[in-house]
Design an enzyme around this catalytic site. Structure first.
Site, short mmCIF file in Angstrom:
data_model
loop_
_atom_site.label_atom_id
_atom_site.label_comp_id
_atom_site.label_asym_id
_atom_site.label_seq_id
_atom_site.Cartn_x
_atom_site.Cartn_y
_atom_site.Cartn_z
N CYS A 264 38.97 31.96 44.18
CA CYS A 264 38.73 33.72 43.16
C CYS A 264 38.59 34.51 43.42
O CYS A 264 37.10 35.15 43.15
CB CYS A 264 37.92 32.77 42.40
SG CYS A 264 38.36 31.08 40.72
N PRO A 267 36.76 40.82 44.01
CA PRO A 267 36.89 41.87 44.51
C PRO A 267 37.09 41.95 45.50
O PRO A 267 37.14 42.37 46.04
CB PRO A 267 35.81 42.78 43.89
CG PRO A 267 34.81 42.16 43.84
CD PRO A 267 35.65 40.61 43.17
N GLY A 268 36.45 40.82 46.51
CA GLY A 268 37.11 39.75 47.42
C GLY A 268 35.29 40.68 48.82
O GLY A 268 35.79 40.68 49.84
N ASN A 269 34.59 41.13 48.05
CA ASN A 269 33.69 40.91 48.67
C ASN A 269 33.19 39.48 49.66
O ASN A 269 32.84 39.82 50.97
CB ASN A 269 32.44 41.64 48.06
CG ASN A 269 32.33 42.53 47.38
OD1 ASN A 269 33.20 43.79 47.96
ND2 ASN A 269 31.49 42.77 45.92
N LYS A 270 33.26 38.91 48.94
CA LYS A 270 32.66 37.57 50.01
C LYS A 270 34.30 37.20 51.01
O LYS A 270 34.07 37.23 52.50
CB LYS A 270 32.81 35.79 49.08
CG LYS A 270 31.00 36.53 47.98
CD LYS A 270 31.59 34.96 47.18
CE LYS A 270 30.00 35.56 46.36
NZ LYS A 270 30.20 36.28 45.47
N ASP A 316 47.58 31.57 39.65
CA ASP A 316 46.59 30.38 39.33
C ASP A 316 46.23 29.35 39.85
O ASP A 316 47.12 28.95 39.56
CB ASP A 316 47.23 30.45 37.40
CG ASP A 316 45.88 29.71 36.99
OD1 ASP A 316 45.10 28.54 38.03
OD2 ASP A 316 45.60 29.61 35.40
N ASP A 343 34.33 31.23 44.44
CA ASP A 343 33.25 31.90 43.75
C ASP A 343 33.98 31.78 41.86
O ASP A 343 34.56 32.75 41.86
CB ASP A 343 33.36 33.09 44.20
CG ASP A 343 32.43 33.94 43.33
OD1 ASP A 343 31.53 33.30 43.78
OD2 ASP A 343 31.96 35.50 43.75
N CYS A 396 27.47 33.89 39.72
CA CYS A 396 26.13 34.93 40.16
C CYS A 396 25.62 34.35 38.60
O CYS A 396 25.00 35.39 38.40
CB CYS A 396 26.47 36.46 39.76
SG CYS A 396 27.83 36.47 38.89
#
Length: 465
Positions: A264, A267-270, A316, A343, A396
Site C-alpha cells: 500500500c 504516498p511513497g515515503n517508506k 488492488d 502500511d 500510524c
C-alpha cells in the site's frame, strides 16, 4: 485543492498567509473548546447556530483568546458576520464577541474544567474532551487503554505545535556532493550528516540528527519554511517525513539485491527509504490503488535517483493476491518477495498533532470497518512473501484494535498459519520503541514522534536474513 494551496496561488503577503494558516489550524484544533465557550456566552448550543455564524464566532474567539488580539480587532469579525451570514447577524456576533472580550479581560471566561459531571470513564472523557478539544469517544478509548495520566499527556501533546523531521536521501545527496566537489570532504558520511552540512548553511534553520534514526533523519527545531524555499526538497535531496515512518522500514531491514513489495505504497515515503537502503541493487515494487498518487511516487523516485529499481503498479492488493494464488504468473508472482511491507490504511490517531482535522472526521465505527479492511489486506499481503521471507505490518494508529489485535488475529487464521511474530534482532531498533511482544510502538508524548505501530512476521521455510 487544499485551502493553503489555493491561498498560495494568490498574491498574499507571507505574513498574511502565515496568519491565515494559524487561524485555520488553530480553530480546527481547538474547535470543541471554542464551541463550549461560545455556547456558554450565547446561551444556546453552537449546533443551533448557522454554520457560517459558528465559524465567524470560532475565528473571533480564537483570535482573542489564543492569539492575543485586541478587542477592537473583533470589529473585523462582526463585519464578516454581516457579509457572510446576513446584515442582521452582525448584532448577534457583536454581542457574543464583546461579552467574550469583557470576560477575558476580567479572567472570567467560561472554563470547561469546571464542568459538572461524575467519575465514570464517560464523564471524565467528556470533561477532558472539552478541555483539550478531542471527541469524547476517542478520549474514553485512551483512558481505558493508557490510563488518565498518559491520556492527559497525549492530549496536551496533540494540541502542541507539531515538530517536523527530514529524511535524508543518501543517493541524491552523494551525487550532489560530487557535483559540488565536496565528495572527498564528506567521505563516508551518513545521509543525515550530508544533509546537516547543507542545512547549516541556511539562515534560521536549527536541526539535529534524529535520536531514533540518526543516519537517515534530521529533526528541524526551526526554519522548516527556509528549508522548503531552499529547494532541497524539490531537488530530491530530502523529504519532510516523520521518524516513526522510518521505524517500520528499519524493522523491515531491506538488503541490496532483494525483491521488495510495498503493498500500500502511496504516498511513497517508506518505499523510497527502503529503496535507498538497497544501494541501487534489487527491485522494489510499489503497489497502490491510486494511479495518481503512484505517479507522484514515480516522480519522487526519479528525483531521488531511485527510479532504476522502483517500479509502480496501480492495482488492488486483494485482487492481485487472488490472481497470484490462482496462477503462478498471475499479477506479481505469489511467494516471490524477500520482504513485504504492508502500511495499512488506518484511523491515523497517531498523527493528530499534525492532522488536527482527523479527530473530527473519525468515528468509532470507522475503526471497526478499518479493522476488517486491515485483516483482508494482511491476508492478501501474506501471499507474496516467499518461505523464510518477512512481512512487516505497520500503521500510524495507536489503537490496539488496528495494531497488535490485527496481528494476533492474522496469526490465528489459515493465511497466517505459516507465519511467526518475530522480535527484531538485537541492535536493529533504537532503545525504547520495542515492546515486550516484540512489536514496535511509539506514542507522541513518550517518543517525540508520531504514534505508530509495526510488527515483524516471518514466514516459516528457508532460513531468512
Amino acid at each position: 485543492m487544499p485551502l493553503f494551496a489555493i491561498l498560495n496561488q494568490f498574491q498574499i503577503l507571507k505574513r498574511d498567509l502565515r496568519f491565515a494558516k494559524e487561524l485555520v489550524s488553530g480553530v480546527t484544533r481547538w474547535r470543541r473548546r471554542l464551541d463550549y465557550v461560545i455556547s456558554e456566552l450565547a446561551g444556546r448550543t453552537t449546533e443551533s447556530l448557522e454554520p457560517e455564524m459558528r465559524q465567524v464566532l470560532r475565528l473571533g474567539l480564537y483570535e482573542l483568546t489564543q492569539m492575543g488580539a485586541p478587542s477592537h480587532a473583533l470589529n473585523e469579525h462582526v463585519e464578516l458576520a454581516k457579509a457572510w451570514v446576513r446584515p442582521a447577524a452582525a448584532g448577534f456576533a457583536n454581542g457574543v464577541l464583546r461579552e467574550a472580550a469583557r470576560r477575558a479581560e476580567a479572567g472570567k471566561l467560561p472554563d470547561p474544567a469546571a464542568m459538572a459531571g461524575g467519575s465514570s470513564v464517560r464523564d471524565r472523557a467528556r470533561r477532558l474532551g472539552v478541555v483539550h478539544s478531542h471527541p469524547t469517544w476517542l478520549v474514553a478509548r485512551w483512558l481505558r487503554a493508557l490510563g488518565e495520566e498518559s491520556t492527559l499527556s497525549l492530549l496536551v501533546c496533540n494540541n502542541a505545535r507539531p515538530s517536523y523531521s527530514l529524511r535524508a536521501n543518501g543517493a541524491a545527496l552523494a551525487a550532489a556532493d560530487e557535483e559540488d566537489g565536496a565528495a572527498d570532504e564528506q567521505g563516508a558520511a551518513t545521509p543525515a550528516a550530508r544533509l546537516l552540512r547543507r542545512l547549516r548553511a541556511l539562515e534560521g534553520v536549527e536541526a539535529t540528527p534524529s535520536p531514533l534514526l540518526p543516519s537517515d533523519f534530521v529533526r528541524v527545531a526551526s526554519g522548516l519554511q527556509s528549508v522548503l524555499r531552499s529547494g532541497l526538497v524539490a531537488r530530491g535531496l530530502c523529504a519532510v517525513q516523520d521518524e516513526s515512518t522510518g521505524l517500520a522500514v528499519q524493522l523491515l531491514d531491506p538488503r541490496p539485491g532483494e525483491r521488495l513489495l510495498d503493498a500500500c505504497a502511496a504516498p511513497g515515503n517508506k518505499t523510497l527509504l527502503a529503496a535507498g537502503r538497497m544501494l541501487g541493487q534489487g527491485r522494489v515494487v510499489a503497489l497502490d490503488v491510486s494511479a495518481g498518487r503512484l505517479q507522484a511516487l514515480r516522480n519522487a523516485a526519479e528525483a531521488q535517483g531511485l527510479g532504476a529499481i522502483v517500479t509502480t503498479r496501480a492495482a488492488d492488493l486483494r485482487q492481485e493476491a487472488a490472481a497470484a494464488r490462482a496462477a503462478a504468473d498471475g499479477g506479481a508472482a505469489a511467494a516471490s518477495f524477500d520482504r513485504v511491507l504492508l502500511d495499512a490504511p488506518c484511523s491515523g490517531t497517531g498523527v493528530l498533532a499534525k492532522r488536527a482535522d482527523l479527530r473530527w472526521r473519525r468515528t468509532a465505527d470507522q475503526i471497526t470497518q478499518l479493522s476488517t479492511l486491515q485483516d483482508d489486506l494482511l491476508n492478501a499481503a501474506s501471499a507474496f512473501v516467499k518461505p523464510g521471507g518477512l512481512l512487516v505490518y505497520s500503521t500510524c494508529s495507536i489503537e490496539v484494535d488496528e495494531c497488535s489485535d490485527r496481528v494476533r488475529a492474522f496469526l490465528g487464521r489459515p493465511e497466517g498459519g505459516e507465519f511467526d511474530l518475530e522480535a527484531p534482532p538485537p541492535g536493529l531498533m533504537p532503545e525504547g520503541v520495542v515492546g515486550p511482544d516484540g512489536c514496535v510502538a511509539t506514542l507522541p508524548h513518550q517518543h517525540g514522534v508520531d504514534g505508530a505501530f509495526a510488527a515483524r512476521l516471518r514466514r516459516r521455510g528457508a532460513a531468512g536474513a
